[in-house]
Structures are given as C-alpha cells and as structure tokens.
Design a protein around this motif. Structure first.
Motif, short mmCIF file in Angstrom:
data_model
loop_
_atom_site.label_atom_id
_atom_site.label_comp_id
_atom_site.label_asym_id
_atom_site.label_seq_id
_atom_site.Cartn_x
_atom_site.Cartn_y
_atom_site.Cartn_z
N GLU A 6 43.22 -67.16 9.06
CA GLU A 6 43.35 -68.19 10.09
C GLU A 6 43.65 -67.57 11.47
O GLU A 6 43.21 -68.07 12.50
N ALA A 7 44.40 -66.48 11.47
CA ALA A 7 44.69 -65.79 12.73
C ALA A 7 43.42 -65.15 13.29
O ALA A 7 43.16 -65.23 14.50
N ALA A 8 42.65 -64.52 12.41
CA ALA A 8 41.40 -63.91 12.85
C ALA A 8 40.45 -64.95 13.40
O ALA A 8 39.75 -64.73 14.40
N SER A 9 40.41 -66.13 12.76
CA SER A 9 39.55 -67.21 13.22
C SER A 9 39.95 -67.69 14.61
O SER A 9 39.11 -67.92 15.48
N ASP A 10 41.27 -67.83 14.83
CA ASP A 10 41.75 -68.26 16.15
C ASP A 10 41.47 -67.19 17.21
O ASP A 10 41.17 -67.53 18.37
N LEU A 11 41.56 -65.93 16.83
CA LEU A 11 41.26 -64.86 17.78
C LEU A 11 39.79 -64.91 18.20
O LEU A 11 39.47 -64.84 19.39
N VAL A 12 38.91 -65.07 17.23
CA VAL A 12 37.48 -65.13 17.54
C VAL A 12 37.18 -66.34 18.43
O VAL A 12 36.37 -66.26 19.37
N ALA A 13 37.85 -67.46 18.17
CA ALA A 13 37.61 -68.67 18.95
C ALA A 13 38.05 -68.50 20.41
O ALA A 13 37.53 -69.18 21.30
N ALA A 14 38.99 -67.58 20.65
CA ALA A 14 39.50 -67.37 22.01
C ALA A 14 38.65 -66.40 22.81
O ALA A 14 38.89 -66.22 24.01
N MET A 15 37.66 -65.77 22.19
CA MET A 15 36.89 -64.72 22.85
C MET A 15 35.78 -65.27 23.74
O MET A 15 35.15 -66.28 23.42
N LEU A 16 35.55 -64.60 24.83
CA LEU A 16 34.44 -64.88 25.73
C LEU A 16 33.55 -63.65 25.80
O LEU A 16 34.04 -62.53 25.90
N ARG A 17 32.23 -63.85 25.75
CA ARG A 17 31.29 -62.73 25.74
C ARG A 17 31.00 -62.25 27.17
O ARG A 17 30.84 -63.04 28.08
N ARG A 18 30.97 -60.94 27.34
CA ARG A 18 30.68 -60.34 28.64
C ARG A 18 29.83 -59.09 28.42
O ARG A 18 29.97 -58.42 27.40
N THR A 19 28.97 -58.77 29.38
CA THR A 19 28.11 -57.60 29.25
C THR A 19 28.36 -56.63 30.42
O THR A 19 28.71 -57.06 31.53
N TYR A 20 28.16 -55.35 30.15
CA TYR A 20 28.28 -54.31 31.16
C TYR A 20 27.10 -53.36 31.01
O TYR A 20 26.65 -53.07 29.90
N ALA A 21 26.65 -52.83 32.13
CA ALA A 21 25.56 -51.86 32.13
C ALA A 21 26.12 -50.47 31.86
O ALA A 21 27.30 -50.20 32.07
N ALA A 22 25.27 -49.57 31.39
CA ALA A 22 25.68 -48.18 31.16
C ALA A 22 26.24 -47.58 32.44
O ALA A 22 25.66 -47.72 33.52
N GLY A 23 27.40 -46.94 32.33
CA GLY A 23 28.05 -46.33 33.48
C GLY A 23 28.95 -47.25 34.26
O GLY A 23 29.67 -46.80 35.16
N GLN A 24 28.95 -48.53 33.95
CA GLN A 24 29.76 -49.49 34.69
C GLN A 24 31.21 -49.45 34.23
O GLN A 24 31.51 -49.33 33.04
N GLY A 25 32.14 -49.54 35.18
CA GLY A 25 33.55 -49.57 34.85
C GLY A 25 33.98 -50.91 34.29
O GLY A 25 33.51 -51.96 34.75
#
Length: 224
Positions: A14-33
């Motif tokens: 249940e904790a893992a499920s709540d953690l996943v639900a709180a996540m937002l997806r983001r992308t970064y390019a190679a070399g980006q900080g």
C-alpha cells in the motif's frame, strides 16, 4: 537484474502504491543537469529509462564522478530528509525519463507509512555500503581492477545484447569511465587496450563491449 536502489522493494504494497500515485513524469536530454551541487533540494527521483550520474565539482571546475544510476534506482533523497543543500550534482548521461516526488508528497508518505521510513533507512544503508566499497577499491585496488569493477557495475541495467553471442555492450565513453575510475583518460585507455588485447572487451564509439562478464570479473583481484 533488479535495481539495488529501489525504495519500493522494501515497502509495504500500500505504501508503494501511494508512492507511485504521487509521482510525476519528467524527461531530460543527455548531458542536461537535474540538480546542482549546493542547491536546495525539494524533490527525489526514480529513473524510468536512461542513466544518471552523480558528481562533485570543485572551484577549479574539476569533477569527480562517484556513482551512476540506472532504471529503477532512486536518488536525490538526502536533502529531503535532512533539509541540507545538495551534496553533489546530478546529470543525465543519456536521455532519461524520471518519476519525480515533491517534498509535500514525501512528507505525507513518511507520516502515514512506517514502511516508507524503513525503506529510506535501507536505501541509505545500501548507498553507504556502495560508497565504502568504492573507497576501499580506490585505496587498495590497482587501476586495472578499478576499471573492471566499474565496467561490471555499469553492466547492471545499462547493457544490451551485442551480436547475439552473450556479449554485453555498456553505454559509457572512455572519458566517463576514466572519471568513474578516478584516473586520467590516458591511463584508463592503456588499461582498456590491455583488456582488449586479452580478448576480454572490445571498444566501440561511446560504448565498451564485455565479451564475457563473469570471465572479466574473475580477473579482478579483491582487496584484502
């Protein structure tokens, strides 16, 4: 192979499920900080695809790369726990997709899920073990053995089949490997040339092919 730095592996479902639900997806390019050393930290991250390196830079611009993470790994957690500035920088080695958890969600998870706090302790303990092993290797292992150890580490989750013959292609440049091994590119290139001459690896542009990971690992001498 599963990630050694995956918080969810140590959490109640249940904790893992709540953690996943709180996540937002983001992308970064190679070399980006992703974040900078000494900056305030208000997010932690889980790698979905790609690879991220952690590094420290001094005032002269010199840098030391001490860890590289792959899919499934969590990083950027310490500043959320102690409120201190980032102790290092994080940079995308390849293009990456990250799941991001902000400070508010992080605090809520800690308040309602004891297993989340337990998982954080496990994560810090695992990172301390890895850091200790690297410190021992740096002081007690030859450069050749440090290079082999780094190649084996990078093969975890950072490999693709090569030629269908059980070989592993590790996506790392010789410059990056030199930084990870704590030596100059020239010295590391000499070691790679010797490994290639011995039939243990092949060098490709931006990659190193391990012919037989187990055989390569067996040639490294463990520190006593």
């Amino acid at each position: 192979m599963s990630s050694p730095f995956d918080l969810t592996a140590w959490m109640a479902p249940e904790a893992a499920s709540d953690l996943v639900a709180a996540m937002l997806r983001r992308t970064y390019a190679a070399g980006q900080g992703i974040y900078e050393q000494d900056a305030s930290g208000s997010e932690m991250y889980r790698i979905v695809t790609g690879h991220v390196r952690l590094l420290v830079r001094d005032a002269d611009g010199r840098e030391a790369v001490f860890l590289q993470f792959g899919p499934g790994d969590f990083f950027g957690v310490s500043s959320l726990v102690d409120g201190e500035a980032r102790p290092h920088s994080a940079e995308a080695v390849t293009s990456v997709e990250l799941d991001v958890v902000g400070h508010g969600a992080f605090s809520r998870l800690r308040s309602i899920h004891p297993s989340f706090n337990d998982a954080l302790i496990r994560l810090f303990a695992r990172q301390m073990r890895v850091a200790s092993e690297q410190l021992v290797a740096f002081h007690l292992c030859s450069l050749r053995d440090r290079v082999i150890r780094r190649l084996i580490e990078l093969a975890r989750g950072n490999d693709t089949a090569h030629g269908g013959h059980g070989m592993i292609e590790v996506a790392v440049s010789q410059i990056e490997l030199a930084a990870l091994a704590g030596a100059s590119r020239q010295r590391v290139n000499k070691v790679l040339g010797e490994l290639q001459a011995g039939g243990l690896i092949s060098l490709r542009k931006g990659a190193i092919v391990l012919h037989d990971k187990d055989r390569l690992q067996s040639t490294a001498v463990s520190p006593r």
